[in-house]
Scaffold this motif. Structure first.
Motif, PDB file in Angstrom:
ATOM      1  N   HIS A 285       5.788  -6.671  -1.979  1.00  0.00           N
ATOM      2  CA  HIS A 285       4.728  -6.283  -2.914  1.00  0.00           C
ATOM      3  C   HIS A 285       3.373  -6.777  -2.389  1.00  0.00           C
ATOM      4  O   HIS A 285       2.388  -6.014  -2.345  1.00  0.00           O
ATOM      5  N   ARG A 288       2.238  -4.769   0.691  1.00  0.00           N
ATOM      6  CA  ARG A 288       1.621  -3.483   0.347  1.00  0.00           C
ATOM      7  C   ARG A 288       0.234  -3.673  -0.255  1.00  0.00           C
ATOM      8  O   ARG A 288      -0.689  -2.910   0.037  1.00  0.00           O
ATOM      9  N   ARG A 289       0.087  -4.691  -1.097  1.00  0.00           N
ATOM     10  CA  ARG A 289      -1.216  -4.933  -1.716  1.00  0.00           C
ATOM     11  C   ARG A 289      -2.268  -5.281  -0.663  1.00  0.00           C
ATOM     12  O   ARG A 289      -3.416  -4.829  -0.742  1.00  0.00           O
ATOM     13  N   ALA A 291      -2.383  -4.337   2.414  1.00  0.00           N
ATOM     14  CA  ALA A 291      -2.723  -3.146   3.192  1.00  0.00           C
ATOM     15  C   ALA A 291      -3.576  -2.167   2.381  1.00  0.00           C
ATOM     16  O   ALA A 291      -4.585  -1.647   2.875  1.00  0.00           O
ATOM     17  N   ARG A 292      -3.195  -1.955   1.141  1.00  0.00           N
ATOM     18  CA  ARG A 292      -3.835  -0.892   0.365  1.00  0.00           C
ATOM     19  C   ARG A 292      -5.073  -1.355  -0.393  1.00  0.00           C
ATOM     20  O   ARG A 292      -5.982  -0.563  -0.627  1.00  0.00           O
ATOM     21  N   ASP A 293      -5.123  -2.618  -0.785  1.00  0.00           N
ATOM     22  CA  ASP A 293      -6.276  -3.121  -1.538  1.00  0.00           C
ATOM     23  C   ASP A 293      -7.273  -3.875  -0.678  1.00  0.00           C
ATOM     24  O   ASP A 293      -8.460  -3.942  -1.012  1.00  0.00           O
ATOM     25  N   GLU A 294      -6.804  -4.469   0.419  1.00  0.00           N
ATOM     26  CA  GLU A 294      -7.689  -5.308   1.225  1.00  0.00           C
ATOM     27  C   GLU A 294      -7.905  -4.774   2.636  1.00  0.00           C
ATOM     28  O   GLU A 294      -8.723  -5.307   3.376  1.00  0.00           O
ATOM     29  N   GLY A 295      -7.143  -3.730   3.025  1.00  0.00           N
ATOM     30  CA  GLY A 295      -7.294  -3.180   4.367  1.00  0.00           C
ATOM     31  C   GLY A 295      -6.698  -4.045   5.457  1.00  0.00           C
ATOM     32  O   GLY A 295      -7.053  -3.910   6.629  1.00  0.00           O
ATOM     33  N   PHE A 297      -3.389  -5.102   7.467  1.00  0.00           N
ATOM     34  CA  PHE A 297      -2.020  -4.715   7.816  1.00  0.00           C
ATOM     35  C   PHE A 297      -1.380  -5.865   8.578  1.00  0.00           C
ATOM     36  O   PHE A 297      -1.732  -6.136   9.726  1.00  0.00           O
ATOM     37  N   ALA A 339       6.825  -0.978   7.659  1.00  0.00           N
ATOM     38  CA  ALA A 339       5.775  -0.121   7.107  1.00  0.00           C
ATOM     39  C   ALA A 339       6.269   1.305   6.908  1.00  0.00           C
ATOM     40  O   ALA A 339       5.952   1.953   5.906  1.00  0.00           O
ATOM     41  N   ILE A 342       7.988   2.275   3.638  1.00  0.00           N
ATOM     42  CA  ILE A 342       7.228   2.333   2.386  1.00  0.00           C
ATOM     43  C   ILE A 342       7.090   3.785   1.948  1.00  0.00           C
ATOM     44  O   ILE A 342       6.777   4.670   2.750  1.00  0.00           O
ATOM     45  N   SER A 344       5.383   6.939   0.734  1.00  0.00           N
ATOM     46  CA  SER A 344       4.006   7.420   0.795  1.00  0.00           C
ATOM     47  C   SER A 344       4.009   8.931   0.632  1.00  0.00           C
ATOM     48  O   SER A 344       5.043   9.594   0.805  1.00  0.00           O
TER      49      SER A 344
END
Length: 362
Positions: A285, A288-289, A291-295, A297, A339, A342, A344
């Motif tokens: 969790h 993913r956060r 990568a998607r909220d903070e950029g 990876f 990755a 996940i 998508s």
């Protein structure tokens, strides 16, 4: 005088290269070869979303994945392999779940040494193994765990003229402590909290050493609480006993008997901190956060530091007014398979703009 192998990096007016920037605080002599791949000087990235969600005054991510081989291991390895070369070694050896093998192989190649890496068969991410292969290391996959591999290389280093460069090598810890120096230099203080994944426990040991040294030198007025996080399936420090068969998706911390166990306990107790566990679900969790909220990876093990903060807040910890730093230990491309699993939104369309518009619903 020979020109520098890597040009100076404009960071706080000093070289980015840790063996130059922190030479007086490292076991460097006139005979130590100052060979570099450009390690250190990794950025502190301010949180965009999670800082507010956690109620922190400030949250930073120490982006150790920007080191040359994509992980924090380079900080310690540049010192350990340089000292091995200084001592006349012609080869290095290590046990690894992946990142150590990549780093050891790279620095061995840079020094013109051979490298042998012993890995647990089937329990190493391919992105990491590929690095060791590319750098020309001899790889031995054993039928056993990382802990078995570490025991093997310990014995072999005692029988043969080869330098052991796992974190049991004190020069590794010395190099890794420089990340604490960088955090303190950039923030001009220590953070209130330092959140870090714990596997073999060398890194939490090193950070605490770094902050403690800066405190004794009066470069910082306080030291952080150290919050270490293990994966629930590989949490020997949390349970207080060795885990014979550790299991977690976070392969970098899939270790059942940490070599720096004592150092982690000292960091925990002396800082008034803790070492606790997070589940694989919590790690993914946070992964993913990030990568998607903070950029950002990162590899799964890195996300344990963020998963731990989220867990502590859920458990009622008041983080308001505090500054925290999460250590992001390794790059996401170390373990691309995670990755790709996940869910998508993946669409297909003919090769023209109108078809893509239709697929997107535009």
């Amino acid at each position: 005088m020979n020109p520098p192998l890597v040009a100076a990096h404009p960071l706080s007016g000093d070289s980015r290269f840790i063996m130059e920037r922190y030479r007086d605080l490292l076991p460097i002599t006139e005979d130590t070869p100052l060979v570099t791949l450009g390690e250190g000087g990794t950025p502190l990235i301010r949180s965009r979303v999670l800082e507010r969600e956690l109620g922190l005054e400030a949250l930073y991510f120490k982006a150790e994945f920007t080191n040359p081989t994509g992980s924090f291991k380079d900080r310690g390895m540049v010192v350990a392999v340089a000292k091995a070369a200084e001592a006349g070694a012609e080869a290095v050896i290590c046990a690894s779940t992946g990142n150590t093998s990549a780093s050891a192989a790279a620095y061995a190649a840079r020094h013109g040494l051979s490298a042998v890496v012993v890995v647990p068969a089937g329990n190493i991410a391919m992105g990491k193994l590929a690095q060791a292969v590319a750098h020309g290391a001899t790889i031995v996959a054993i039928d056993g765990s990382f802990d078995d591999a570490l025991q093997v290389v310990r014995e072999l280093s005692e029988r043969h003229p080869v330098a052991l460069v796992n974190s049991v090598n004190p020069h590794r810890i010395e190099g890794q402590k420089t990340a604490a120096f960088e955090i303190a230099d950039e923030l001009e203080a220590a953070p209130d909290l330092l959140s870090i994944p714990v596997g073999n426990a060398g890194n939490i040991t090193a950070y605490w050493r770094g902050f403690s040294e800066y405190y004794r030198m009066e470069r910082i007025a306080s030291k952080p609480r150290m919050w270490g996080f293990q994966a629930a399936g590989a949490a020997p420090i949390v349970s207080g006993e060795r885990v014979p068969h550790p299991e977690t998706i976070a392969t970098a911390i899939r270790i059942g008997n940490p070599a720096s166990w004592t150092g982690a306990i000292e960091a925990r107790d002396e800082s008034g901190g803790s070492v606790s566990a997070v589940t694989d679900e919590e790690i993914l969790h946070a992964y993913r956060r990030l990568a998607r909220d903070e950029g950002i990876f990162c590899e799964p093990a890195s996300a344990a530091s963020v998963a731990g903060l989220l867990r502590r807040q859920t458990d009622g910890e008041n983080l308001s007014g505090l500054t925290a730093v999460c250590i992001i230990t390794g790059a996401g491309l170390k373990d691309p398979d995670t990755a790709l699993e996940i869910e998508s939104e993946r669409l297909e369309a003919a090769g023209d703009a109108e078809a893509v518009e239709r697929a997107l619903g535009w």
